[in-house]
Design an enzyme around this catalytic site. Structure first.
Site, PDB file in Angstrom:
ATOM      1  N   LYS A 263     -28.184  -0.662  14.655  1.00 35.77           N
ATOM      2  CA  LYS A 263     -27.469  -0.168  15.589  1.00 35.77           C
ATOM      3  C   LYS A 263     -26.372   1.042  14.948  1.00 35.77           C
ATOM      4  CE  LYS A 263     -23.586  -1.283  18.925  1.00 35.77           C
ATOM      5  NZ  LYS A 263     -22.806  -2.302  19.482  1.00 35.77           N
ATOM      6  N   ASP A 268     -17.666   3.452  19.880  1.00 32.75           N
ATOM      7  CA  ASP A 268     -17.854   2.636  20.840  1.00 32.75           C
ATOM      8  C   ASP A 268     -16.687   2.538  21.717  1.00 32.75           C
ATOM      9  OD1 ASP A 268     -18.773   0.970  22.929  1.00 32.75           O
ATOM     10  OD2 ASP A 268     -19.040  -0.972  21.678  1.00 32.75           O
ATOM     11  N   LYS A 275     -13.166   0.224  27.033  1.00 25.85           N
ATOM     12  CA  LYS A 275     -12.537  -0.871  26.301  1.00 25.85           C
ATOM     13  C   LYS A 275     -10.923  -0.799  26.472  1.00 25.85           C
ATOM     14  CE  LYS A 275     -15.849  -1.778  22.666  1.00 25.85           C
ATOM     15  NZ  LYS A 275     -16.192  -3.137  22.941  1.00 25.85           N
ATOM     16  N   ASP A 286     -18.687   0.585  14.573  1.00 29.97           N
ATOM     17  CA  ASP A 286     -20.046   0.175  15.271  1.00 29.97           C
ATOM     18  C   ASP A 286     -21.195   0.564  14.936  1.00 29.97           C
ATOM     19  OD1 ASP A 286     -20.608  -1.848  17.430  1.00 29.97           O
ATOM     20  OD2 ASP A 286     -20.557  -0.344  18.979  1.00 29.97           O
ATOM     21  N   ASP A 345     -20.487  -1.183  28.404  1.00 31.85           N
ATOM     22  CA  ASP A 345     -20.053  -1.646  26.837  1.00 31.85           C
ATOM     23  C   ASP A 345     -20.932  -2.446  26.285  1.00 31.85           C
ATOM     24  OD1 ASP A 345     -18.254  -1.744  24.578  1.00 31.85           O
ATOM     25  OD2 ASP A 345     -16.655  -3.088  25.756  1.00 31.85           O
ATOM     26  N   GLU A 347     -23.624  -1.641  25.293  1.00 27.35           N
ATOM     27  CA  GLU A 347     -24.677  -0.510  24.783  1.00 27.35           C
ATOM     28  C   GLU A 347     -25.535  -0.859  23.777  1.00 27.35           C
ATOM     29  OE1 GLU A 347     -21.578  -0.768  23.561  1.00 27.35           O
ATOM     30  OE2 GLU A 347     -21.964  -0.159  21.648  1.00 27.35           O
ATOM     31  N   ARG A 349     -27.417  -3.145  22.674  1.00 24.02           N
ATOM     32  CA  ARG A 349     -28.649  -3.638  22.819  1.00 24.02           C
ATOM     33  C   ARG A 349     -29.535  -2.734  23.611  1.00 24.02           C
ATOM     34  NH1 ARG A 349     -26.053  -8.210  26.627  1.00 24.02           N
ATOM     35  NH2 ARG A 349     -24.715  -7.973  25.001  1.00 24.02           N
TER      36      ARG A 349
END
Ligand code: BES
Ligand code: MN
Ligand code: ZN
Length: 499
Positions: A263, A268, A275, A286, A345, A347, A349
């Protein structure tokens, strides 16, 4: 930093590191140092309550009778527990003592305690590895006096009875350490600098190590139907990238590879499901999964590993914008399955859904391991001591658990099961991208499993708790980013997937 392996000789300069074990007390070199200094170590031990326990360090400055500027005594712990990891940690702890000092040289003369699990050349190489991992610093954005951030250390010497063997073992350790440093650098890099394109550009420079590196932009991914990944990057000014790294080291160049998928969310913000400020801090990290995959691929190439391996990185930036993906949008993934995006959020996956599918579809790999800073919930479950492991294959899971223990990057297995999978039911699409309020890390893993073919042995490592750290609490990790993942994956490959 220079590393040197040499036969035992008097230490007449800099810091001299000797060992004590829990039980036996001062080991041979330490006893020698104690004698030379007129019993200074024994007296210091008593006053420091130093008994040789793992993690203990004591230093005696300017001792009379020896030329070294200081003697550092490190606790090696119980002899029967003294292994690769303990050796590396002991060396790192000694280096920790030199922070802020003027020492330019450090010499290790650490005897293997009787009954220990590591000795000789391997011990010498792991001492150097621990020392090296501790020397890491990320100072490129400091323009003022470096002060305590600057180390004066120039040379690290390890005294050993088998210097030639140690140099050979060090070759492999050094490749791994360089991979860890690359991963740490990428995670530390601020997000205004490390865009998906910049990350891809840095990955491309690894071609010099013998890796084959390909980069796909948004047009290429659109052709492949990667609507899940593209949806995440849609609100960013910066173009999403898919990076594919290949290492062909197996005897048979066409043998099915092992695949690592990372990933790579370069920042993010949460997207429109924004967030709150405090949770957004640190979200430059991230992309820690992608960083670990690149670091591992570099290490495999540098040590000429006898394996075919591919790394796939899904690189995006998750931003809110007029063009950003909305909560309620439905996207179509490369696998053909549709996803209702109820929270922008969640995201990671979505990025992995397409990257995982791509890796399996193109390479038909023997195994797939993905790494992702996927859920805050894994921090609630496991804290910072273990990464979360999920797998559809007991053999692969056991191998990862074992490799993690040996490499000092432990993992803890959590379940996958149908009962959790139904939490992903969507009102209008094949699935939604969030589960209920509970079991957040498991539902995320269940989501990923929907993009894993039943015949693929797959493992998912949720590294949200271990990719970076607040404060300084692990001997081998002096920086915010940890480089977590390179050591466990390298160990997994070395133990099971090389010719
Ligand atoms: N990148 C985060 C996960 C994360 C959280 C990593 C804290 C490191 C520290 C991920 O994309 C995320 O935002 N996950 C959400 C999922 C939720 C919306 C279902 C989370 O964990 O809150
Ligand atoms: Mn997120
Ligand atoms: Zn994320």
């Amino acid at each position: 930093m220079q590393f040197e392996f040499a036969a035992a000789a008097a230490v007449d300069l800099g810091a001299w590191v000797v060992g004590a074990a829990d039980g036996p007390g001062l080991l041979a070199a330490a006893a020698k140092a104690d004698k030379a200094s007129g019993g200074a170590l024994a007296r210091a031990m008593a006053s420091c309550r130093f008994t040789g326990k793992r993690g203990q360090v004591m230093d005696v400055l300017a001792p009379a009778g020896v030329k070294a500027s200081r003697i550092i005594v490190v606790g090696l712990g119980k002899p029967e527990e003294f292994d690769d990891g303990a050796a590396a940690a002991a060396a790192a702890a000694a280096l920790g003592r030199l922070k802020g000092t003027a020492e330019t040289r450090i010499t290790f003369e650490l005897d293997a305690p009787k009954g220990g699990r590591i000795r000789g050349a391997n011990l010498a190489a792991h001492l150097a590895l621990g020392a090296k991992l501790r020397t890491y610093a990320f100072n490129k954005y400091r323009t003022k006096e470096l002060g305590e951030h600057e180390s004066k250390l120039e040379k690290i010497t390890v005294l050993t009875g088998d210097a030639a063997g140690a140099r050979k073992a060090w070759g492999r350790c050094q490749a791994v350490a360089d991979g860890v440093f690359l991963a740490r650098d990428l995670v530390n890099e601020p997000p205004n600098v490390l865009s998906p394109a910049e990350f891809a550009r840095r990955a491309k420079t690894l071609a010099k190590t013998g890796l084959k590196v390909e980069v796909l932009g948004e047009a290429g991914m659109r052709k492949l139907g990667m609507g899940a990944l593209l949806g995440v990057g849609q609100g960013s000014e910066r173009e999403s990238q898919l990076v594919v790294l290949q290492w062909h080291g197996a005897r048979r160049k066409t043998a099915a590879p092992i695949a690592f998928v990372g990933k790579g969310v370069c920042f993010d913000s949460g997207g429109l499901s924004l967030k709150p400020g405090p949770s957004m801090m640190g979200m430059k990290g991230d992309m820690g999964g992608a960083a670990a995959v690149v670091g591992t691929m570099q290490a495999l190439a540098a040590r000429r590993a006898k394996v075919n391996a591919v790394g796939v990185l899904g690189l995006v930036e998750n931003m809110p914008d007029g063009k950003a993906q909305r909560p309620d949008d439905v996207v179509k993934s490369m696998s053909g399955q549709t996803v209702e995006v109820l929270n922008t959020d969640a995201e990671g996956r979505l990025v992995l859904a397409d990257a995982l599918w791509y890796a399996q579809d193109r390479f038909k790999p023997k195994i797939v391991v993905d790494l992702a800073t996927l859920t805050g919930a894994i921090l609630i479950a496991l804290g910072v001591e273990h990464a979360g492991l999920f797998s559809n294959d007991d053999r692969l899971a056991d191998r990862l658990i074992d490799a993690g223990k040996k490499a000092g990057e432990p993992v803890w297995r959590l379940p996958l099961a149908k009962g959790y999978d139904k939490l992903l039911k969507s009102k209008i699409a094949d699935m939604k991208n969030i589960g209920g309020p509970n079991a957040g890390s498991i539902t995320a893993a269940q989501f990923l499993q929907r993009f894993v073919k039943e015949t693929t042995a797959w493992a998912h490592l949720d590294i949200a708790g271990v990719a970076w750290q607040e404060g300084e609490h692990k001997p081998l990790i002096p920086s915010w980013s940890t480089g977590w993942g390179v050591r466990i994956l390298d160990r997994l490959v070395a133990d099971h997937y090389e010719d």
